[in-house]
Design a protein around this motif. Structure first.
Motif, mmCIF file in Angstrom:
data_model
loop_
_atom_site.group_PDB
_atom_site.id
_atom_site.type_symbol
_atom_site.label_atom_id
_atom_site.label_comp_id
_atom_site.label_asym_id
_atom_site.label_seq_id
_atom_site.Cartn_x
_atom_site.Cartn_y
_atom_site.Cartn_z
ATOM 1 N N LEU A 64 0.828 -1.205 0.000
ATOM 2 C CA LEU A 64 0.000 0.000 0.000
ATOM 3 C C LEU A 64 0.864 1.257 0.000
ATOM 4 N N TRP A 65 1.988 1.218 0.693
ATOM 5 C CA TRP A 65 2.921 2.355 0.698
ATOM 6 C C TRP A 65 3.440 2.613 -0.708
ATOM 7 N N ILE A 66 3.817 1.558 -1.404
ATOM 8 C CA ILE A 66 4.304 1.702 -2.779
ATOM 9 C C ILE A 66 3.224 2.344 -3.651
ATOM 10 N N LEU A 67 1.999 1.850 -3.539
ATOM 11 C CA LEU A 67 0.912 2.353 -4.382
ATOM 12 C C LEU A 67 0.495 3.778 -4.051
ATOM 13 N N ASN A 68 0.572 4.165 -2.787
ATOM 14 C CA ASN A 68 0.048 5.465 -2.373
ATOM 15 C C ASN A 68 1.090 6.562 -2.242
ATOM 16 N N CYS A 69 2.351 6.217 -2.333
ATOM 17 C CA CYS A 69 3.388 7.228 -2.135
ATOM 18 C C CYS A 69 4.269 7.434 -3.362
ATOM 19 N N SER A 70 3.817 6.968 -4.507
ATOM 20 C CA SER A 70 4.626 7.120 -5.715
ATOM 21 C C SER A 70 3.884 7.885 -6.799
ATOM 22 N N SER A 71 2.859 8.631 -6.427
ATOM 23 C CA SER A 71 2.007 9.280 -7.422
ATOM 24 C C SER A 71 2.736 10.326 -8.263
ATOM 25 N N GLU A 72 3.779 10.929 -7.719
ATOM 26 C CA GLU A 72 4.506 11.954 -8.474
ATOM 27 C C GLU A 72 5.581 11.365 -9.371
ATOM 28 N N GLN A 73 5.905 10.112 -9.160
ATOM 29 C CA GLN A 73 6.935 9.455 -9.953
ATOM 30 C C GLN A 73 6.363 9.058 -11.309
ATOM 31 N N LYS A 74 7.065 9.395 -12.380
ATOM 32 C CA LYS A 74 6.669 9.009 -13.739
ATOM 33 C C LYS A 74 7.108 7.565 -13.950
ATOM 34 N N LEU A 75 6.146 6.675 -14.164
ATOM 35 C CA LEU A 75 6.437 5.256 -14.279
ATOM 36 C C LEU A 75 6.672 4.855 -15.731
ATOM 37 N N THR A 76 7.621 3.939 -15.914
ATOM 38 C CA THR A 76 7.851 3.351 -17.231
ATOM 39 C C THR A 76 6.732 2.347 -17.503
ATOM 40 N N GLU A 77 6.661 1.830 -18.709
ATOM 41 C CA GLU A 77 5.649 0.828 -19.044
ATOM 42 C C GLU A 77 5.812 -0.411 -18.167
ATOM 43 N N GLU A 78 7.055 -0.835 -17.949
ATOM 44 C CA GLU A 78 7.310 -1.998 -17.088
ATOM 45 C C GLU A 78 6.839 -1.716 -15.662
ATOM 46 N N GLN A 79 7.116 -0.532 -15.151
ATOM 47 C CA GLN A 79 6.695 -0.167 -13.802
ATOM 48 C C GLN A 79 5.173 -0.088 -13.694
ATOM 49 N N LYS A 80 4.513 0.329 -14.770
ATOM 50 C CA LYS A 80 3.047 0.352 -14.771
ATOM 51 C C LYS A 80 2.487 -1.072 -14.676
ATOM 52 N N MET A 81 3.140 -2.022 -15.330
ATOM 53 C CA MET A 81 2.728 -3.421 -15.222
ATOM 54 C C MET A 81 2.936 -3.928 -13.802
ATOM 55 N N ILE A 82 4.046 -3.534 -13.208
ATOM 56 C CA ILE A 82 4.338 -3.929 -11.830
ATOM 57 C C ILE A 82 3.308 -3.313 -10.884
ATOM 58 N N GLU A 83 2.984 -2.044 -11.109
ATOM 59 C CA GLU A 83 1.968 -1.382 -10.290
ATOM 60 C C GLU A 83 0.627 -2.118 -10.394
ATOM 61 N N LYS A 84 0.277 -2.538 -11.583
ATOM 62 C CA LYS A 84 -0.963 -3.287 -11.797
ATOM 63 C C LYS A 84 -0.925 -4.602 -11.015
ATOM 64 N N SER A 85 0.212 -5.272 -11.018
ATOM 65 C CA SER A 85 0.366 -6.520 -10.257
ATOM 66 C C SER A 85 0.249 -6.269 -8.760
ATOM 67 N N ILE A 86 0.820 -5.168 -8.285
ATOM 68 C CA ILE A 86 0.725 -4.841 -6.865
ATOM 69 C C ILE A 86 -0.726 -4.539 -6.492
ATOM 70 N N LYS A 87 -1.437 -3.811 -7.348
ATOM 71 C CA LYS A 87 -2.853 -3.527 -7.083
ATOM 72 C C LYS A 87 -3.657 -4.816 -7.005
ATOM 73 N N LYS A 88 -3.392 -5.743 -7.910
ATOM 74 C CA LYS A 88 -4.097 -7.029 -7.882
ATOM 75 C C LYS A 88 -3.756 -7.784 -6.611
ATOM 76 N N PHE A 89 -2.486 -7.782 -6.237
ATOM 77 C CA PHE A 89 -2.033 -8.419 -5.008
ATOM 78 C C PHE A 89 -2.790 -7.850 -3.807
ATOM 79 N N VAL A 90 -2.932 -6.522 -3.743
ATOM 80 C CA VAL A 90 -3.652 -5.879 -2.643
ATOM 81 C C VAL A 90 -5.128 -6.256 -2.688
ATOM 82 N N ASP A 91 -5.728 -6.169 -3.871
ATOM 83 C CA ASP A 91 -7.149 -6.510 -4.013
ATOM 84 C C ASP A 91 -7.428 -7.961 -3.626
ATOM 85 N N ASP A 92 -6.517 -8.853 -3.959
ATOM 86 C CA ASP A 92 -6.689 -10.262 -3.629
ATOM 87 C C ASP A 92 -6.420 -10.558 -2.161
ATOM 88 N N THR A 93 -5.743 -9.656 -1.476
ATOM 89 C CA THR A 93 -5.364 -9.879 -0.074
ATOM 90 C C THR A 93 -6.421 -9.360 0.902
#
Length: 98
Positions: A64-93
């Motif tokens: 949750l810290w990663i997802l909520n504290c990186s809003s100003e960081q410009k993410l690469t396409e790979e990082q956007k995929m990772i962010e999506k995986s983290i969101k799914k991980f959180v939603d599934d948890t």
């Protein structure tokens, strides 16, 4: 319960869920946001996400810290995929109860 990260690997989850109310979730996210922002020179990679998923309940706050504290960081396409995986991980948890 198994989950997929990047549709590549399956991971057996130790403790698959965290039960909480929406209020508890909001309080948790607010306390995480107060901790500070994510270092702009670092963002988790696929290996980090796989490690988080090994023990989702214990790693929930960090995710949750990663997802909520990186809003100003410009993410690469790979990082956007990772962010999506983290969101799914959180939603599934998290399972919300009233």
């Amino acid at each position: 319960m198994k989950t997929k990260i990047f549709n590549v690997r399956k991971i057996e989850l130790k403790t698959p869920i965290k039960i909480m109310t929406h209020r508890e979730y909001d309080e948790l996210v607010n306390s995480i946001i107060e901790m500070g922002y994510l270092n702009e020179n670092w963002y988790p990679d696929e290996k980090d996400v796989l490690k988080l998923a090994e023990d989702p309940v214990d790693n929930l706050e960090f995710a949750l810290w990663i997802l909520n504290c990186s809003s100003e960081q410009k993410l690469t396409e790979e990082q956007k995929m990772i962010e999506k995986s983290i969101k799914k991980f959180v939603d599934d948890t998290i399972v919300f109860v009233d």
